[in-house]
Scaffold this motif. Sequence first.
Motif, mmCIF file in Angstrom:
data_model
loop_
_atom_site.group_PDB
_atom_site.id
_atom_site.type_symbol
_atom_site.label_atom_id
_atom_site.label_comp_id
_atom_site.label_asym_id
_atom_site.label_seq_id
_atom_site.Cartn_x
_atom_site.Cartn_y
_atom_site.Cartn_z
ATOM 1 N N LEU A 18 1.051 -1.287 0.182
ATOM 2 C CA LEU A 18 -0.051 0.128 0.138
ATOM 3 C C LEU A 18 0.736 1.142 -0.202
ATOM 4 C CD1 LEU A 18 -2.755 -1.124 2.561
ATOM 5 C CD2 LEU A 18 -3.105 -1.165 0.331
ATOM 6 N N ALA A 19 2.020 1.120 0.358
ATOM 7 C CA ALA A 19 3.035 2.340 0.693
ATOM 8 C C ALA A 19 3.515 3.000 -0.707
ATOM 9 C CB ALA A 19 4.176 2.041 1.588
ATOM 10 N N ASP A 20 2.696 3.318 -1.535
ATOM 11 C CA ASP A 20 3.167 3.815 -2.811
ATOM 12 C C ASP A 20 1.912 4.702 -3.424
ATOM 13 O OD1 ASP A 20 5.338 3.086 -5.242
ATOM 14 O OD2 ASP A 20 3.227 3.236 -5.806
ATOM 15 N N PRO A 21 2.434 5.706 -3.790
ATOM 16 C CA PRO A 21 1.315 6.669 -4.487
ATOM 17 C C PRO A 21 0.802 6.202 -5.720
ATOM 18 C CG PRO A 21 3.668 7.736 -4.698
ATOM 19 C CD PRO A 21 3.855 6.656 -3.739
ATOM 20 N N LEU A 37 0.345 10.086 4.085
ATOM 21 C CA LEU A 37 -0.157 8.684 4.207
ATOM 22 C C LEU A 37 0.736 7.662 3.845
ATOM 23 C CD1 LEU A 37 -2.456 6.636 4.706
ATOM 24 C CD2 LEU A 37 -3.297 6.944 2.799
ATOM 25 N N VAL A 38 1.522 7.848 2.774
ATOM 26 C CA VAL A 38 2.422 6.849 2.055
ATOM 27 C C VAL A 38 3.774 6.828 3.112
ATOM 28 C CG1 VAL A 38 4.133 6.392 0.202
ATOM 29 C CG2 VAL A 38 1.893 7.082 -0.487
ATOM 30 N N LEU A 91 2.452 4.790 6.146
ATOM 31 C CA LEU A 91 2.512 3.276 5.720
ATOM 32 C C LEU A 91 3.782 2.669 5.511
ATOM 33 C CD1 LEU A 91 -0.484 3.580 2.860
ATOM 34 C CD2 LEU A 91 -0.545 2.355 5.033
ATOM 35 N N ARG A 92 4.618 3.291 5.009
ATOM 36 C CA ARG A 92 6.313 2.880 5.285
ATOM 37 C C ARG A 92 6.649 2.660 6.306
ATOM 38 N NH1 ARG A 92 8.112 6.910 0.172
ATOM 39 N NH2 ARG A 92 7.267 5.361 -1.470
#
Lengths: 101, 101
Positions: A22-25, B15-16, B19-20
């Motif tokens: 999820l951690a990617d734009p 947010l990203v 999440l990372r």
Amino acid sequence: MSRTLPQPSTEDIDLVTVLRALADPVRLEVLREMAASGEPSPCSAENYDVDVKAATLSHHFRVLREAGVTTTFVEGRRRWVELRRADLDKRFPGLLDSVLA
Amino acid sequence: MSRTLPQPSTEDIDLVTVLRALADPVRLEVLREMAASGEPSPCSAENYDVDVKAATLSHHFRVLREAGVTTTFVEGRRRWVELRRADLDKRFPGLLDSVLA
């Protein structure tokens, strides 16, 4: 007739792996569009409001599938992708809603 | 007297980046313990049920602080860390609850 590409079973979906996916734009944007449509969509760049090459988008779809976030299935020459909303809501209630809001 | 180390303001929490920061098993464990205690805890490895060296734990605390997930403050020679629950719940409602469940 369609076949589904390999993916983890619901109980094997791992939280850290999902968070990394999820951690990617770009992946977040693609997932938001999938969540809004609520149905399978073609695996092609013109279907998404992202500015990446086809090979890059393929990579993102692979990361999402291998993490258990999406299902990819093949029909003839076409690939379709779908959010695994029910599976993710079962494993990590509230996560998708909070991230894709 | 204590001073707070640099951290993003609530509205700048991304947010990203969050999440990372969450996408790591050691950081998730530390955050779960912080969430359970609900109060500031010392930045020392013996306070957490994780098997990492002090330098590694310091790195994890830095990642969490820079992402806006935790606040670190310094009192004399001691450092304390606290989950920014209110800020995160405001920015991304439901995210912490789903991830730390």
